[in-house]
Design a protein around this motif. Sequence first.
Motif, PDB file in Angstrom:
ATOM      1  N   HIS A 129       0.804  -1.215   0.000  1.00 37.25           N
ATOM      2  CA  HIS A 129       0.000   0.000   0.000  1.00 37.25           C
ATOM      3  C   HIS A 129       0.843   1.275   0.000  1.00 37.25           C
ATOM      4  O   HIS A 129       0.289   2.370  -0.100  1.00 37.25           O
ATOM      5  CB  HIS A 129      -0.921   0.008   1.219  1.00 37.25           C
ATOM      6  CG  HIS A 129      -1.914  -1.119   1.215  1.00 37.25           C
ATOM      7  ND1 HIS A 129      -3.042  -1.113   0.433  1.00 37.25           N
ATOM      8  CD2 HIS A 129      -1.921  -2.306   1.871  1.00 37.25           C
ATOM      9  CE1 HIS A 129      -3.729  -2.231   0.614  1.00 37.25           C
ATOM     10  NE2 HIS A 129      -3.064  -2.972   1.483  1.00 37.25           N
ATOM     11  N   LYS A 134      -1.469   9.296  -6.541  1.00 37.22           N
ATOM     12  CA  LYS A 134      -2.789   9.866  -6.741  1.00 37.22           C
ATOM     13  C   LYS A 134      -2.875  10.371  -8.182  1.00 37.22           C
ATOM     14  O   LYS A 134      -2.031  11.148  -8.629  1.00 37.22           O
ATOM     15  CB  LYS A 134      -3.042  11.015  -5.764  1.00 37.22           C
ATOM     16  CG  LYS A 134      -3.067  10.589  -4.305  1.00 37.22           C
ATOM     17  CD  LYS A 134      -4.241   9.668  -4.007  1.00 37.22           C
ATOM     18  CE  LYS A 134      -4.310   9.344  -2.516  1.00 37.22           C
ATOM     19  NZ  LYS A 134      -5.436   8.427  -2.208  1.00 37.22           N
ATOM     20  N   TYR A 218      -4.608  -6.078  -9.256  1.00 33.77           N
ATOM     21  CA  TYR A 218      -4.054  -4.942  -8.535  1.00 33.77           C
ATOM     22  C   TYR A 218      -2.818  -4.359  -9.192  1.00 33.77           C
ATOM     23  O   TYR A 218      -2.592  -3.142  -9.183  1.00 33.77           O
ATOM     24  CB  TYR A 218      -3.747  -5.343  -7.083  1.00 33.77           C
ATOM     25  CG  TYR A 218      -2.395  -5.986  -6.926  1.00 33.77           C
ATOM     26  CD1 TYR A 218      -1.291  -5.227  -6.567  1.00 33.77           C
ATOM     27  CD2 TYR A 218      -2.225  -7.353  -7.174  1.00 33.77           C
ATOM     28  CE1 TYR A 218      -0.041  -5.816  -6.448  1.00 33.77           C
ATOM     29  CE2 TYR A 218      -0.991  -7.930  -7.058  1.00 33.77           C
ATOM     30  CZ  TYR A 218       0.100  -7.168  -6.696  1.00 33.77           C
ATOM     31  OH  TYR A 218       1.335  -7.740  -6.601  1.00 33.77           O
ATOM     32  N   GLU A 244     -10.137  -1.699  -4.681  1.00 31.41           N
ATOM     33  CA  GLU A 244      -9.681  -0.885  -3.553  1.00 31.41           C
ATOM     34  C   GLU A 244      -8.575   0.069  -3.974  1.00 31.41           C
ATOM     35  O   GLU A 244      -8.600   1.264  -3.632  1.00 31.41           O
ATOM     36  CB  GLU A 244      -9.184  -1.793  -2.427  1.00 31.41           C
ATOM     37  CG  GLU A 244      -8.662  -1.024  -1.218  1.00 31.41           C
ATOM     38  CD  GLU A 244      -8.096  -1.928  -0.142  1.00 31.41           C
ATOM     39  OE1 GLU A 244      -7.312  -1.439   0.681  1.00 31.41           O
ATOM     40  OE2 GLU A 244      -8.448  -3.124  -0.128  1.00 31.41           O
ATOM     41  N   MET A 245      -7.604  -0.440  -4.737  1.00 32.66           N
ATOM     42  CA  MET A 245      -6.494   0.409  -5.161  1.00 32.66           C
ATOM     43  C   MET A 245      -6.947   1.469  -6.158  1.00 32.66           C
ATOM     44  O   MET A 245      -6.441   2.596  -6.155  1.00 32.66           O
ATOM     45  CB  MET A 245      -5.380  -0.440  -5.766  1.00 32.66           C
ATOM     46  CG  MET A 245      -4.547  -1.180  -4.751  1.00 32.66           C
ATOM     47  SD  MET A 245      -3.043  -1.862  -5.486  1.00 32.66           S
ATOM     48  CE  MET A 245      -2.159  -2.345  -4.010  1.00 32.66           C
ATOM     49  N   LYS A 247      -9.857   2.920  -6.185  1.00 30.61           N
ATOM     50  CA  LYS A 247     -10.512   3.962  -5.400  1.00 30.61           C
ATOM     51  C   LYS A 247      -9.491   4.850  -4.711  1.00 30.61           C
ATOM     52  O   LYS A 247      -9.624   6.082  -4.697  1.00 30.61           O
ATOM     53  CB  LYS A 247     -11.438   3.323  -4.361  1.00 30.61           C
ATOM     54  CG  LYS A 247     -12.699   2.703  -4.951  1.00 30.61           C
ATOM     55  CD  LYS A 247     -13.558   2.066  -3.861  1.00 30.61           C
ATOM     56  CE  LYS A 247     -14.841   1.489  -4.442  1.00 30.61           C
ATOM     57  NZ  LYS A 247     -15.669   0.829  -3.410  1.00 30.61           N
ATOM     58  N   ARG A 248      -8.463   4.242  -4.136  1.00 24.88           N
ATOM     59  CA  ARG A 248      -7.462   5.009  -3.391  1.00 24.88           C
ATOM     60  C   ARG A 248      -6.637   5.893  -4.309  1.00 24.88           C
ATOM     61  O   ARG A 248      -6.216   6.986  -3.913  1.00 24.88           O
ATOM     62  CB  ARG A 248      -6.546   4.067  -2.609  1.00 24.88           C
ATOM     63  CG  ARG A 248      -7.246   3.385  -1.427  1.00 24.88           C
ATOM     64  CD  ARG A 248      -6.301   2.476  -0.670  1.00 24.88           C
ATOM     65  NE  ARG A 248      -5.150   3.206  -0.185  1.00 24.88           N
ATOM     66  CZ  ARG A 248      -3.881   2.820  -0.349  1.00 24.88           C
ATOM     67  NH1 ARG A 248      -3.620   1.696  -0.980  1.00 24.88           N
ATOM     68  NH2 ARG A 248      -2.901   3.544   0.117  1.00 24.88           N
ATOM     69  N   SER A 249      -6.385   5.451  -5.516  1.00 24.65           N
ATOM     70  CA  SER A 249      -5.552   6.228  -6.436  1.00 24.65           C
ATOM     71  C   SER A 249      -6.353   7.229  -7.264  1.00 24.65           C
ATOM     72  O   SER A 249      -5.785   8.161  -7.841  1.00 24.65           O
ATOM     73  CB  SER A 249      -4.806   5.290  -7.390  1.00 24.65           C
ATOM     74  OG  SER A 249      -5.717   4.628  -8.250  1.00 24.65           O
ATOM     75  N   THR A 266     -15.373   2.029 -10.244  1.00 23.73           N
ATOM     76  CA  THR A 266     -14.940   3.250  -9.518  1.00 23.73           C
ATOM     77  C   THR A 266     -15.123   4.425 -10.447  1.00 23.73           C
ATOM     78  O   THR A 266     -15.006   4.297 -11.667  1.00 23.73           O
ATOM     79  CB  THR A 266     -13.462   3.167  -9.100  1.00 23.73           C
ATOM     80  OG1 THR A 266     -12.625   3.075 -10.270  1.00 23.73           O
ATOM     81  CG2 THR A 266     -13.208   1.976  -8.220  1.00 23.73           C
TER      82      THR A 266
END
Length: 266
Positions: A129, A134, A218, A244-245, A247-249, A266
């Motif tokens: 992680h 971003k 991923y 998940e990744m 969304k985070r990025s 997403t």
Amino acid sequence: MDIEAKMLNSQGYEAVEIQRLNENKAVEQSDFVVQEYPIALVYNGISHAVMMATPADIDVFAKGFSLSEGILHSLKELYALDIQDTEFGIQVEMNISTRAFMALKQHRRMMVGRTGCGLCGIESLQQLHLNLPKITTVVSDVWLTQIPYAISQLNIRQKITQMTGGAHAAAWVEAGEIVALFEDVGRHNALDKLLGYMAQNHHDVRQGFVVMTSRASYELIRKCAQLNIGLLACISAPTSMAIEMAKRSGLQLASFCRGDGFVLYT
């Protein structure tokens, strides 16, 4: 033809002799299979990774891997690249900047990248992680409407897959058209080849998106995020970690891109 000669003259596939069985009858035939050979990536004399990959477009593969893994910030840090055939596989010797090499030595790991690479090469759960970029690229709503047409064009552009049925493809789409496509036995390798080509030819990532013939995993998200790509469209399912990744990025992820529709996760 020996292995070294096959790799030197590689189109990504090779002929094999087979027996085709049907209704208890065996017919001797020639067929084509996708090539898979070890490619060692060496930076300033130190071997960093051995990837199992299709030995075509090796130069852009090495460049894309170096960028998508964060080894290089840009190709300006790559001073020289030399591809060598050996009896065991292909070795890519790269001379990189002092900054890049010092950072590489601090995070250096030895790994063997398999076709389904998994978590090879990381030393702890936290590393998975860390340093996820971003994304600042703004995705146009028009791009979403272009996904079905782009996906429909993949098959006619996949020469290795047409011969073997065994390769993944990664393509770059601008104005609804596929402008570049690369194939490999490994989905992440195909993406690295595409990313290396785009960086080499100064493509603006703010002008388009990536489509792929694989599931959304991923490592594809991380590689796209590393190069600030805003939209990834895949023909198959995503994994939970990919979602998940993404969304985070800040990456927009479309999967099950088939026919006229897709699912936006997403």
